[in-house]
Design a protein around this motif. Sequence first.
Motif, PDB file in Angstrom:
ATOM      1  N   SER A 127      21.183  62.631   0.419  1.00 10.74           N
ATOM      2  CA  SER A 127      19.905  62.244  -0.190  1.00 10.74           C
ATOM      3  C   SER A 127      19.705  60.732  -0.133  1.00 10.74           C
ATOM      4  O   SER A 127      18.588  60.257   0.018  1.00 10.74           O
ATOM      5  CB  SER A 127      19.828  62.738  -1.637  1.00 10.74           C
ATOM      6  N   LYS A 128      20.787  59.975  -0.199  1.00  9.15           N
ATOM      7  CA  LYS A 128      20.669  58.510  -0.134  1.00  9.15           C
ATOM      8  C   LYS A 128      20.337  58.033   1.275  1.00  9.15           C
ATOM      9  O   LYS A 128      19.959  56.889   1.460  1.00  9.15           O
ATOM     10  CB  LYS A 128      21.954  57.858  -0.637  1.00  9.15           C
ATOM     11  N   GLY A 129      20.457  58.903   2.259  1.00  8.57           N
ATOM     12  CA  GLY A 129      20.108  58.559   3.633  1.00  8.57           C
ATOM     13  C   GLY A 129      18.660  58.864   3.960  1.00  8.57           C
ATOM     14  O   GLY A 129      18.202  58.596   5.065  1.00  8.57           O
ATOM     15  N   LEU A 130      17.922  59.442   3.016  1.00  9.15           N
ATOM     16  CA  LEU A 130      16.514  59.773   3.219  1.00  9.15           C
ATOM     17  C   LEU A 130      15.623  58.704   2.602  1.00  9.15           C
ATOM     18  O   LEU A 130      16.007  58.047   1.634  1.00  9.15           O
ATOM     19  CB  LEU A 130      16.191  61.125   2.571  1.00  9.15           C
ATOM     20  N   ALA A 131      14.444  58.569   3.156  1.00  9.79           N
ATOM     21  CA  ALA A 131      13.440  57.673   2.568  1.00  9.79           C
ATOM     22  C   ALA A 131      12.555  58.544   1.678  1.00  9.79           C
ATOM     23  O   ALA A 131      11.642  59.201   2.157  1.00  9.79           O
ATOM     24  CB  ALA A 131      12.621  56.992   3.650  1.00  9.79           C
ATOM     25  N   ILE A 132      12.855  58.569   0.389  1.00  4.13           N
ATOM     26  CA  ILE A 132      12.152  59.438  -0.554  1.00  4.13           C
ATOM     27  C   ILE A 132      11.213  58.581  -1.403  1.00  4.13           C
ATOM     28  O   ILE A 132      11.633  57.606  -2.022  1.00  4.13           O
ATOM     29  CB  ILE A 132      13.149  60.183  -1.454  1.00  4.13           C
ATOM     30  N   THR A 133       9.956  58.981  -1.425  1.00  2.00           N
ATOM     31  CA  THR A 133       8.965  58.270  -2.227  1.00  2.00           C
ATOM     32  C   THR A 133       9.322  58.400  -3.702  1.00  2.00           C
ATOM     33  O   THR A 133       9.618  59.485  -4.186  1.00  2.00           O
ATOM     34  CB  THR A 133       7.564  58.858  -1.989  1.00  2.00           C
ATOM     35  N   GLY A 134       9.302  57.299  -4.398  1.00  2.00           N
ATOM     36  CA  GLY A 134       9.585  57.309  -5.827  1.00  2.00           C
ATOM     37  C   GLY A 134      11.048  57.431  -6.173  1.00  2.00           C
ATOM     38  O   GLY A 134      11.402  57.763  -7.303  1.00  2.00           O
ATOM     39  N   ILE A 135      11.935  57.169  -5.214  1.00  2.00           N
ATOM     40  CA  ILE A 135      13.372  57.345  -5.467  1.00  2.00           C
ATOM     41  C   ILE A 135      13.882  56.372  -6.532  1.00  2.00           C
ATOM     42  O   ILE A 135      14.841  56.662  -7.239  1.00  2.00           O
ATOM     43  CB  ILE A 135      14.192  57.225  -4.167  1.00  2.00           C
ATOM     44  N   ASP A 136      13.232  55.224  -6.651  1.00  2.00           N
ATOM     45  CA  ASP A 136      13.665  54.248  -7.656  1.00  2.00           C
ATOM     46  C   ASP A 136      13.044  54.501  -9.032  1.00  2.00           C
ATOM     47  O   ASP A 136      13.439  53.884 -10.006  1.00  2.00           O
ATOM     48  CB  ASP A 136      13.315  52.828  -7.194  1.00  2.00           C
ATOM     49  N   ASP A 137      12.098  55.425  -9.115  1.00  2.00           N
ATOM     50  CA  ASP A 137      11.433  55.739 -10.380  1.00  2.00           C
ATOM     51  C   ASP A 137      12.147  56.933 -11.010  1.00  2.00           C
ATOM     52  O   ASP A 137      12.067  58.054 -10.519  1.00  2.00           O
ATOM     53  CB  ASP A 137       9.958  56.056 -10.130  1.00  2.00           C
ATOM     54  N   ARG A 138      12.870  56.724 -12.096  1.00  2.00           N
ATOM     55  CA  ARG A 138      13.659  57.778 -12.740  1.00  2.00           C
ATOM     56  C   ARG A 138      12.821  58.930 -13.280  1.00  2.00           C
ATOM     57  O   ARG A 138      13.334  59.983 -13.582  1.00  2.00           O
ATOM     58  CB  ARG A 138      14.523  57.195 -13.850  1.00  2.00           C
ATOM     59  N   ARG A 139      11.510  58.735 -13.410  1.00  2.00           N
ATOM     60  CA  ARG A 139      10.663  59.845 -13.866  1.00  2.00           C
ATOM     61  C   ARG A 139      10.582  60.943 -12.823  1.00  2.00           C
ATOM     62  O   ARG A 139      10.370  62.101 -13.147  1.00  2.00           O
ATOM     63  CB  ARG A 139       9.241  59.349 -14.157  1.00  2.00           C
ATOM     64  N   TYR A 140      10.758  60.590 -11.553  1.00  2.00           N
ATOM     65  CA  TYR A 140      10.594  61.562 -10.464  1.00  2.00           C
ATOM     66  C   TYR A 140      11.901  61.961  -9.793  1.00  2.00           C
ATOM     67  O   TYR A 140      11.985  63.026  -9.202  1.00  2.00           O
ATOM     68  CB  TYR A 140       9.650  60.998  -9.395  1.00  2.00           C
ATOM     69  N   TRP A 141      12.877  61.099  -9.882  1.00  2.00           N
ATOM     70  CA  TRP A 141      14.094  61.357  -9.118  1.00  2.00           C
ATOM     71  C   TRP A 141      15.282  60.734  -9.828  1.00  2.00           C
ATOM     72  O   TRP A 141      15.225  59.593 -10.277  1.00  2.00           O
ATOM     73  CB  TRP A 141      13.950  60.724  -7.730  1.00  2.00           C
ATOM     74  N   SER A 142      16.362  61.474  -9.944  1.00  2.00           N
ATOM     75  CA  SER A 142      17.601  60.897 -10.454  1.00  2.00           C
ATOM     76  C   SER A 142      18.767  61.476  -9.663  1.00  2.00           C
ATOM     77  O   SER A 142      18.799  62.669  -9.351  1.00  2.00           O
ATOM     78  CB  SER A 142      17.769  61.176 -11.953  1.00  2.00           C
ATOM     79  N   HIS A 143      19.683  60.612  -9.321  1.00  2.00           N
ATOM     80  CA  HIS A 143      20.860  61.021  -8.560  1.00  2.00           C
ATOM     81  C   HIS A 143      21.932  61.489  -9.529  1.00  2.00           C
ATOM     82  O   HIS A 143      22.403  60.733 -10.368  1.00  2.00           O
ATOM     83  CB  HIS A 143      21.380  59.852  -7.723  1.00  2.00           C
TER      84      HIS A 143
END
Length: 152
Positions: A127-143
């Motif tokens: 998942s860290k190798g993908l360019a995911i929109t909103g990856i830095d916004d914890r409301r939408y994505w959390s590792h």
Amino acid sequence: MGLIFSSESLGCAPSAGPAAATGLGDLPEGCAASILAYLEPTDICRLGGLNRAFRGASWADFVWESKLPENYGVLVEKVLGGACVVGNGLSKREIYTRLCRANVFDGGTKKVWLDKCTSRVCISIASKGLAITGIDDRRYWSHIPTEESRWP
């Protein structure tokens, strides 16, 4: 459906020696390599252990070139460090063998390998190798790391 080969269809002339018992060991290495080119990689390796003619034929570059994907040069450069592999004079069989292992690249976020049965390129992307929109916004994505993950 099996393949039937004759010495004439493979471009091999039968030897005109004395009437002696002949076997697979008497088959010219070039003929054996022509036969191996039609087989799957796992079968080529098995037949390489059969006798001297098949062992030598199983290392022929043209046999393995047909098993490598068309873009294998790009793969070699990207995941194996092309200059060191090609410059060292590795055979096509050795390149095929190295590409069949899971090779990590791009900072450890991607793995690429060749499937041994189909010779097709397989890739696994973390998942860290993908360019995911909103990856830095914890409301939408959390590792959330888990024990089941293939990626550390």
